[in-house]
Design an enzyme around this catalytic site. Structure first.
Site, PDB file in Angstrom:
ATOM      1  N   SER A   1     -14.461 -54.445  11.272  1.00  0.00           N
ATOM      2  CA  SER A   1     -14.753 -54.773   9.882  1.00  0.00           C
ATOM      3  C   SER A   1     -15.635 -53.689   9.253  1.00  0.00           C
ATOM      4  O   SER A   1     -15.200 -52.555   9.113  1.00  0.00           O
ATOM      5  CB  SER A   1     -15.370 -56.165   9.795  1.00  0.00           C
TER       6      SER A   1
ATOM      7  N   LYS B   1     -23.291 -71.240 -12.481  1.00  0.00           N
ATOM      8  CA  LYS B   1     -24.558 -70.604 -12.146  1.00  0.00           C
ATOM      9  C   LYS B   1     -24.951 -70.832 -10.692  1.00  0.00           C
ATOM     10  O   LYS B   1     -25.555 -69.955 -10.066  1.00  0.00           O
ATOM     11  CB  LYS B   1     -25.670 -71.125 -13.069  1.00  0.00           C
TER      12      LYS B   1
END
Length: 335
Positions: free
Chosen positions: A136, A188
């Protein structure tokens, strides 16, 4: 012999023994500068070994114990080594030793960018030598190299992106705990551990992951010159042994550090001897290429050798990662 004379002799002996005794530091000072250490070989030309080990983050690392020590982040430590190698005209090439499961998206990209800048500014070649794991984000930064080598048993690949967010709302319900959240917009508190994610929130996060991962795959295609068939196989984000990675074109050769050093010499146009060096904060007796430490202590892992997921939270904060960490979930995950 008088009592005062005996005391004087004992004092002199203590001073002499103190001067001869080796200096031992249980809690090393990481404000000490990185210094060039000779590893092997001779000659004016140098090959610098630079180590990227452990999870890749921009956060300083803290050791555990009564007297914790703050150490530089992996990004800071690596960039410091690049600066030293880049500013030394005797360093003709760099061998990047990578042993990492990856890390945050930003930190992985920062190291890739710094390595590309090193090549562009210094015109010095880079050969990557993968050790146990270069998956990765560990593979992401390796894409900056001229050549990539892996040992026969190296685990690499896992070309993908994951969003990690710990969930504590179930535990809070059992304990009778709650939280009041006042927000300015509907998204949010997206990814909040205090409540289940809504379908539209998961879709928004997936779009962000897809965008980040698209950049990763584009770099793989460009830097490794993969055809579409190989790229499709890589996009599955599987971990690969070195042999399959070689077949797909993710690595250039299977070998060990000595062969990576030989290739670095060849790319640098060095025909004679070369001195292999590393940058460390501590001088080690019998030092060699397999010492991946720059200071006295090895780096902590994200998981801290624990299989309990709740213990992951302090060391793996909510965020986006290029990371192979199967411990994160007992079920199959997208990486």
């Amino acid at each position: 012999m008088t009592h005062s004379l005996r005391l004087a002799l004992l004092a002199v002996l203590a001073v002499l023994l103190g001067a001869c005794a080796p200096k031992i530091s249980l809690y090393p000072d990481y404000s000490a500068p990185l210094l060039e250490q000779h590893i092997s070989g001779q000659g004016e030309n140098k090959i610098a070994l630079v180590y990227v080990t452990g999870p890749i983050t921009t956060n300083p690392r803290k050791s555990f114990g009564l007297n914790s020590v703050t150490r530089p982040s992996v990004v800071q430590e690596t960039v410091a080594q690049l600066h030293k190698a880049g500013s030394d005209p005797s360093v003709r090439a760099l061998v990047l030793i990578v042993d990492s499961p990856g890390g945050t998206v930003v930190a992985s990209d920062l190291l890739y960018t710094e390595l590309m800048k090193f090549r562009r500014i210094t015109n010095k070649p880079i050969v990557v030598q993968m050790l146990n794991v270069a998956a990765s984000g560990g593979y992401y930064l390796s894409l900056a190299a001229n050549l990539i080598h892996a040992t026969p048993s190296t685990i690499t690949g896992s070309v993908g992106t994951i969003f990690v967010s710990p969930q504590v709302y179930g535990l809070m319900d059992k304990l009778g705990l709650g939280a009041t959240v006042i927000k300015s917009g509907r998204y949010k508190d997206i990814g909040s551990p205090l409540r289940p994610s809504q379908k539209e929130e998961l879709k928004a996060l997936q779009n962000m992951i897809d965008s980040m991962n698209s950049r990763f795959l584009k770099l793989v295609k460009t830097q490794r010159k993969l055809d579409q068939k190989a790229l499709n196989a890589v996009a599955e984000a599987r971990v690969l042994l070195a042999g399959e990675a070689l077949e797909l074109g993710l690595v250039d050769a299977i070998g060990y550090t000595d062969s990576a050093i030989a290739e670095a010499k060849k790319l640098a146009g060095i025909t004679g001897n070369a001195r292999v060096i590393a940058y460390r904060r501590t001088q080690y007796p019998d030092d060699n290429v397999y010492n991946t430490a720059t200071g006295q202590w090895a780096q902590d892992s994200f998981l801290q050798n624990t299989g309990v997921q709740i213990n992951l939270f302090p060391n793996l904060p909510t965020g986006f990662y290029h990371l192979w960490a199967p411990e994160l979930s007992p079920s199959a995950s997208q990486f």
